[in-house]
Design an enzyme around this catalytic site. Structure first.
Site, PDB file in Angstrom:
ATOM      1  N   ASP A  32       0.827  -1.202   0.000  1.00  0.00           N
ATOM      2  CA  ASP A  32       0.000   0.000   0.000  1.00  0.00           C
ATOM      3  C   ASP A  32       0.863   1.255   0.000  1.00  0.00           C
ATOM      4  O   ASP A  32       1.954   1.271   0.576  1.00  0.00           O
ATOM      5  CB  ASP A  32      -0.899  -0.001   1.243  1.00  0.00           C
ATOM      6  CG  ASP A  32      -2.172   0.796   1.043  1.00  0.00           C
ATOM      7  OD1 ASP A  32      -2.432   1.216  -0.095  1.00  0.00           O
ATOM      8  OD2 ASP A  32      -2.900   1.001   2.024  1.00  0.00           O
ATOM      9  N   ASN A  53     -10.439  -3.186  -6.443  1.00  0.00           N
ATOM     10  CA  ASN A  53      -9.615  -2.273  -7.243  1.00  0.00           C
ATOM     11  C   ASN A  53     -10.177  -2.028  -8.636  1.00  0.00           C
ATOM     12  O   ASN A  53      -9.742  -1.094  -9.331  1.00  0.00           O
ATOM     13  CB  ASN A  53      -8.183  -2.800  -7.366  1.00  0.00           C
ATOM     14  CG  ASN A  53      -7.378  -2.653  -6.094  1.00  0.00           C
ATOM     15  OD1 ASN A  53      -6.430  -3.395  -5.848  1.00  0.00           O
ATOM     16  ND2 ASN A  53      -7.753  -1.694  -5.245  1.00  0.00           N
ATOM     17  N   GLU A  60      -0.637 -12.417  12.960  1.00  0.00           N
ATOM     18  CA  GLU A  60      -0.123 -11.200  13.593  1.00  0.00           C
ATOM     19  C   GLU A  60      -0.068 -10.113  12.522  1.00  0.00           C
ATOM     20  O   GLU A  60       0.122 -10.390  11.344  1.00  0.00           O
ATOM     21  CB  GLU A  60       1.277 -11.445  14.165  1.00  0.00           C
ATOM     22  CG  GLU A  60       1.341 -12.505  15.244  1.00  0.00           C
ATOM     23  CD  GLU A  60       0.657 -12.078  16.535  1.00  0.00           C
ATOM     24  OE1 GLU A  60       0.713 -10.875  16.858  1.00  0.00           O
ATOM     25  OE2 GLU A  60       0.069 -12.947  17.210  1.00  0.00           O
TER      26      GLU A  60
END
Length: 228
Positions: A2, A50, A186
């Site tokens: 990103d 997207n 995580e």
């Protein structure tokens, strides 16, 4: 992966410049992951959402991804990396790019090193719906559905659950990414934008992961049953 658009905007460049700059990061992180002994690496390249971006940007991304795949396929083969594409089902994907994905998967299918999954036109919800449909078509009774059996109907069922998700640019959203597989993952959210993300940043994320105490809902053995 990103932050490409913001990277370009900060430099008064078109968004496509950010996507182009991201190629260097992709190769750097693949090499870093392989050197670090990572056995499974997934890169979220293009989501089902997207498609809502401007057509000019989508078309550029399709051309860019095709160029990157064709350019680096020999390197991936030489490094012993097995490549797979998660998604790529939408008919709007250019036929040539879909063929390049198939060719890359076939070319590297015999590799036994790291497995690289390219999530392209991927959506976690869609994967779950398709798995449910597959279960129904197989004649599985409701009482026979288990988590393991359900997971067997997901794309690439040999893929292990995700241990660590790294989302660059500081964004803290799942964004429909491998929803089933990230249930106990995580998460690390480095502030750096993806085009500036490099091997030392990746290794820092791995270090952070190794320091986490993963209990999967339990408690450490030394405190199990201790009301204090």
């Amino acid at each position: 992966m990103d932050g490409n658009g913001r990277w370009a905007q900060r430099r008064a460049l078109p968004r496509t410049a950010g996507h182009q700059a991201a190629e260097t990061t992709v190769i750097d992180i693949i090499e870093a992951a392989r050197a670090a002994g990572v056995e499974w690496l997934s890169l979220y390249a293009f989501s089902t959402e997207n498609w809502n971006r401007p057509g000019t940007e989508v078309n550029y991304l399709m051309r860019l991804v095709r160029r990157v795949v064709r350019k680096h396929a020999p390197m991936l083969l030489a490094r012993g990396i097995r490549c797979r594409v998660l998604g790529a089902a939408d008919p709007r994907i250019p036929r040539e790019l879909a063929q390049d994905f198939d060719d890359l998967s076939t070319l590297t299918a015999g590799n036994r090193g790291m497995t690289l999954t390219i999530a392209f036109d991927h959506g976690g919800r869609r994967d779950i719906v398709e798995a449910a449909r597959s279960l129904i078509r197989s004649g599985t009774l409701a009482d026979e559905v288990t988590e393991r059996r359900f997971a067997d109907h997901l794309p690439f069922p040999d893929t292990p659950d995700v241990d660590l998700v790294i989302r660059t640019s500081g964004e803290q959203r799942i964004s429909n990414f491998m929803l089933w597989q990230v249930a106990y993952a995580e998460w690390v959210f480095p502030e750096v934008l993806w085009p500036d993300f490099r091997a030392p940043d990746f290794l820092a994320c791995l270090h952070t992961y190794r320091r986490r105490d993963r209990r999967y809902g339990g408690v450490p053995p030394q405190t199990n049953g201790d009301p204090s």
